[in-house]
Design a protein around this motif. Structure first.
Motif, PDB file in Angstrom:
ATOM      1  N   LEU A 166       1.152   8.225   9.210  1.00 11.26           N
ATOM      2  CA  LEU A 166       1.042   6.923   8.550  1.00 11.26           C
ATOM      3  C   LEU A 166       0.936   5.812   9.590  1.00 11.26           C
ATOM      4  O   LEU A 166       0.176   4.851   9.406  1.00 11.26           O
ATOM      5  CB  LEU A 166       2.251   6.685   7.646  1.00 11.26           C
ATOM      6  CG  LEU A 166       2.270   5.324   6.937  1.00 11.26           C
ATOM      7  CD1 LEU A 166       1.051   5.167   6.025  1.00 11.26           C
ATOM      8  CD2 LEU A 166       3.563   5.145   6.145  1.00 11.26           C
ATOM      9  N   ASP A 167       1.675   5.952  10.682  1.00  6.62           N
ATOM     10  CA  ASP A 167       1.629   4.950  11.745  1.00  6.62           C
ATOM     11  C   ASP A 167       0.230   4.852  12.345  1.00  6.62           C
ATOM     12  O   ASP A 167      -0.330   3.752  12.505  1.00  6.62           O
ATOM     13  CB  ASP A 167       2.639   5.334  12.828  1.00  6.62           C
ATOM     14  CG  ASP A 167       3.179   4.146  13.599  1.00  6.62           C
ATOM     15  OD1 ASP A 167       2.950   2.992  13.184  1.00  6.62           O
ATOM     16  OD2 ASP A 167       3.856   4.374  14.619  1.00  6.62           O
ATOM     17  N   THR A 168      -0.360   5.995  12.657  1.00 16.06           N
ATOM     18  CA  THR A 168      -1.693   5.976  13.254  1.00 16.06           C
ATOM     19  C   THR A 168      -2.756   5.577  12.223  1.00 16.06           C
ATOM     20  O   THR A 168      -3.739   4.916  12.562  1.00 16.06           O
ATOM     21  CB  THR A 168      -2.036   7.336  13.883  1.00 16.06           C
ATOM     22  OG1 THR A 168      -1.912   8.382  12.914  1.00 16.06           O
ATOM     23  CG2 THR A 168      -1.098   7.637  15.049  1.00 16.06           C
ATOM     24  N   MET A 173      -6.788   1.786  10.148  1.00 18.92           N
ATOM     25  CA  MET A 173      -7.259   0.961   9.046  1.00 18.92           C
ATOM     26  C   MET A 173      -7.288  -0.522   9.430  1.00 18.92           C
ATOM     27  O   MET A 173      -8.185  -1.258   9.006  1.00 18.92           O
ATOM     28  CB  MET A 173      -6.369   1.178   7.822  1.00 18.92           C
ATOM     29  CG  MET A 173      -6.607   2.503   7.114  1.00 18.92           C
ATOM     30  SD  MET A 173      -8.252   2.593   6.354  1.00 18.92           S
ATOM     31  CE  MET A 173      -8.118   1.267   5.144  1.00 18.92           C
ATOM     32  N   THR A 174      -6.326  -0.970  10.214  1.00 18.92           N
ATOM     33  CA  THR A 174      -6.314  -2.366  10.652  1.00 18.92           C
ATOM     34  C   THR A 174      -7.517  -2.660  11.533  1.00 18.92           C
ATOM     35  O   THR A 174      -8.186  -3.692  11.385  1.00 18.92           O
ATOM     36  CB  THR A 174      -5.010  -2.670  11.407  1.00 18.92           C
ATOM     37  OG1 THR A 174      -3.897  -2.460  10.521  1.00 18.92           O
ATOM     38  CG2 THR A 174      -4.980  -4.105  11.919  1.00 18.92           C
ATOM     39  N   LEU A 175      -7.803  -1.749  12.472  1.00 18.14           N
ATOM     40  CA  LEU A 175      -8.988  -1.915  13.318  1.00 18.14           C
ATOM     41  C   LEU A 175     -10.260  -1.892  12.480  1.00 18.14           C
ATOM     42  O   LEU A 175     -11.164  -2.721  12.666  1.00 18.14           O
ATOM     43  CB  LEU A 175      -9.031  -0.817  14.372  1.00 18.14           C
ATOM     44  CG  LEU A 175      -7.990  -0.888  15.491  1.00 18.14           C
ATOM     45  CD1 LEU A 175      -8.005   0.414  16.299  1.00 18.14           C
ATOM     46  CD2 LEU A 175      -8.245  -2.084  16.409  1.00 18.14           C
ATOM     47  N   LEU A 219      -4.463   8.360   5.363  1.00 16.18           N
ATOM     48  CA  LEU A 219      -5.401   7.238   5.240  1.00 16.18           C
ATOM     49  C   LEU A 219      -5.325   6.561   3.875  1.00 16.18           C
ATOM     50  O   LEU A 219      -5.333   5.324   3.780  1.00 16.18           O
ATOM     51  CB  LEU A 219      -6.829   7.708   5.514  1.00 16.18           C
ATOM     52  CG  LEU A 219      -7.173   7.977   6.983  1.00 16.18           C
ATOM     53  CD1 LEU A 219      -8.593   8.517   7.091  1.00 16.18           C
ATOM     54  CD2 LEU A 219      -7.026   6.706   7.812  1.00 16.18           C
ATOM     55  N   ASP A 220      -5.277   7.333   2.807  1.00 17.24           N
ATOM     56  CA  ASP A 220      -5.218   6.737   1.479  1.00 17.24           C
ATOM     57  C   ASP A 220      -3.930   5.924   1.302  1.00 17.24           C
ATOM     58  O   ASP A 220      -3.947   4.848   0.691  1.00 17.24           O
ATOM     59  CB  ASP A 220      -5.312   7.812   0.396  1.00 17.24           C
ATOM     60  CG  ASP A 220      -6.714   8.389   0.279  1.00 17.24           C
ATOM     61  OD1 ASP A 220      -7.683   7.667   0.579  1.00 17.24           O
ATOM     62  OD2 ASP A 220      -6.838   9.569  -0.120  1.00 17.24           O
ATOM     63  N   ILE A 225      -1.132   0.539   1.211  1.00 19.90           N
ATOM     64  CA  ILE A 225      -0.204  -0.429   1.784  1.00 19.90           C
ATOM     65  C   ILE A 225      -0.927  -1.728   2.118  1.00 19.90           C
ATOM     66  O   ILE A 225      -0.433  -2.835   1.833  1.00 19.90           O
ATOM     67  CB  ILE A 225       0.486   0.157   3.025  1.00 19.90           C
ATOM     68  CG1 ILE A 225       1.429   1.293   2.620  1.00 19.90           C
ATOM     69  CG2 ILE A 225       1.251  -0.926   3.797  1.00 19.90           C
ATOM     70  CD1 ILE A 225       1.994   2.072   3.782  1.00 19.90           C
ATOM     71  N   LEU A 226      -2.111  -1.627   2.697  1.00 20.67           N
ATOM     72  CA  LEU A 226      -2.874  -2.835   3.017  1.00 20.67           C
ATOM     73  C   LEU A 226      -3.248  -3.591   1.747  1.00 20.67           C
ATOM     74  O   LEU A 226      -3.226  -4.831   1.726  1.00 20.67           O
ATOM     75  CB  LEU A 226      -4.125  -2.469   3.816  1.00 20.67           C
ATOM     76  CG  LEU A 226      -3.896  -1.991   5.253  1.00 20.67           C
ATOM     77  CD1 LEU A 226      -5.222  -1.653   5.908  1.00 20.67           C
ATOM     78  CD2 LEU A 226      -3.161  -3.048   6.071  1.00 20.67           C
ATOM     79  N   ASP A 227      -3.581  -2.869   0.691  1.00 21.54           N
ATOM     80  CA  ASP A 227      -3.838  -3.515  -0.599  1.00 21.54           C
ATOM     81  C   ASP A 227      -2.591  -4.230  -1.100  1.00 21.54           C
ATOM     82  O   ASP A 227      -2.659  -5.361  -1.599  1.00 21.54           O
ATOM     83  CB  ASP A 227      -4.280  -2.478  -1.632  1.00 21.54           C
ATOM     84  CG  ASP A 227      -5.788  -2.288  -1.670  1.00 21.54           C
ATOM     85  OD1 ASP A 227      -6.522  -3.238  -1.309  1.00 21.54           O
ATOM     86  OD2 ASP A 227      -6.238  -1.203  -2.062  1.00 21.54           O
ATOM     87  N   LEU A 228      -1.452  -3.573  -0.958  1.00 27.50           N
ATOM     88  CA  LEU A 228      -0.197  -4.123  -1.479  1.00 27.50           C
ATOM     89  C   LEU A 228       0.194  -5.413  -0.765  1.00 27.50           C
ATOM     90  O   LEU A 228       0.600  -6.391  -1.404  1.00 27.50           O
ATOM     91  CB  LEU A 228       0.918  -3.084  -1.339  1.00 27.50           C
ATOM     92  CG  LEU A 228       2.295  -3.481  -1.873  1.00 27.50           C
ATOM     93  CD1 LEU A 228       2.238  -3.667  -3.386  1.00 27.50           C
ATOM     94  CD2 LEU A 228       3.336  -2.410  -1.511  1.00 27.50           C
ATOM     95  N   VAL A 229       0.064  -5.421   0.559  1.00 27.39           N
ATOM     96  CA  VAL A 229       0.492  -6.607   1.313  1.00 27.39           C
ATOM     97  C   VAL A 229      -0.564  -7.707   1.278  1.00 27.39           C
ATOM     98  O   VAL A 229      -0.277  -8.862   1.624  1.00 27.39           O
ATOM     99  CB  VAL A 229       0.837  -6.257   2.777  1.00 27.39           C
ATOM    100  CG1 VAL A 229       1.952  -5.235   2.834  1.00 27.39           C
ATOM    101  CG2 VAL A 229      -0.383  -5.755   3.548  1.00 27.39           C
TER     102      VAL A 229
END
Length: 253
Positions: A166-168, A173-175, A219-220, A225-229
């Motif tokens: 999840l960390d990687t 995903m951020t990149l 990845l999913d 998480i990115l959607d949530l935040v």
């Protein structure tokens, strides 16, 4: 749990830097004060930073805290790290995209080897499980300072324990989201940089290739998480997921 470092109660100086949720201020020779816009309690962050530092992770030393009127620690007094962020160094041409990607992967590898023994179990979900490691969850080139002695990992605000994948996946995903849509305008000082998206794409490729295991299983979840935040619009997150999967396919991962 470790006792917190001492209270250092003196005024901060001028603001040196701004991130999405926090500001950094001068605080005397060799020190800075980090505090959050929302006045959050920094106890868990301080505890985790001191734990990983004891196990060799390059993080700013925590010298003290400041309290709010209710006695909660809401700011940290840290070493002042001299040097640009990794993304600033990349934009300036001091380091290549390949080096940036490899540095991120190396920091993740070091972090995930930190033992959990001695680290208090967080009362917040998710519960710690077998196989969990310390995860930063926001490791990207703007959160790495290039100090004379080597890279220093900053901004441990959402770090905790969890699956290494999840960390990687969060980093990938951020990149990828930045490749798709650039840096969000509310991301702080980094949003003012002129960053070529091809540089970010090459950084992502290098990062994924340098990892010991691909982030595919998470990845999913990282996208959710990115959607949530709400750091990026949903359509950007979906496109970023495709960018990461395409990069993994190119690398044969």
């Amino acid at each position: 749990m470790d006792e917190l470092p001492p209270v250092i109660d003196r005024p901060a100086g001028r603001m040196l830097a701004r991130g999405r949720e926090a500001t950094i201020h001068e605080f005397g020779h060799g020190l800075v004060l980090r505090r959050y816009d929302d006045g959050r309690d920094v106890t868990a962050e301080v505890t985790l930073m001191r734990h990983v530092a004891r196990h060799g992770m390059p993080v700013p030393k925590v010298h003290g805290v400041q309290l709010d009127a209710g006695g909660r620690p809401v700011a940290m007094v840290l070493d002042r790290i001299e040097g640009p962020t990794l993304v600033e160094a990349g934009v300036a041409g001091a380091v290549s995209a390949a080096d940036v990607g490899r540095t991120l992967a190396e920091l993740h590898a070091r972090l995930h080897r930190v033992p959990l023994d001695g680290l208090p179990v967080s009362p917040e979900p998710p519960a710690r499980q077998s196989g969990h490691v310390v995860v930063h969850l926001d490791l990207h080139p703007a959160n790495v300072l290039v100090a004379p002695e080597g890279p220093v990992l900053i901004d441990w605000s959402i770090a905790r324990t969890g699956p290494a994948a999840l960390d990687t996946a969060m980093t990938a995903m951020t990149l990828a989201a930045a490749v798709v849509a650039g840096i969000p305008s509310d991301a702080g000082d980094v949003s003012q940089l002129e960053i070529d998206r091809s540089f970010l794409a090459a950084t992502l490729d290098s990062y994924l290739t340098a990892l010991s295991e691909p982030p595919t299983p998470a990845l999913d979840r990282a996208a959710s998480i990115l959607d949530l935040v709400g750091a990026q619009p949903p359509q950007v997150v979906r496109a970023a997921l495709g960018v990461v999967r395409d990069a993994l396919a190119r690398a044969g991962l």
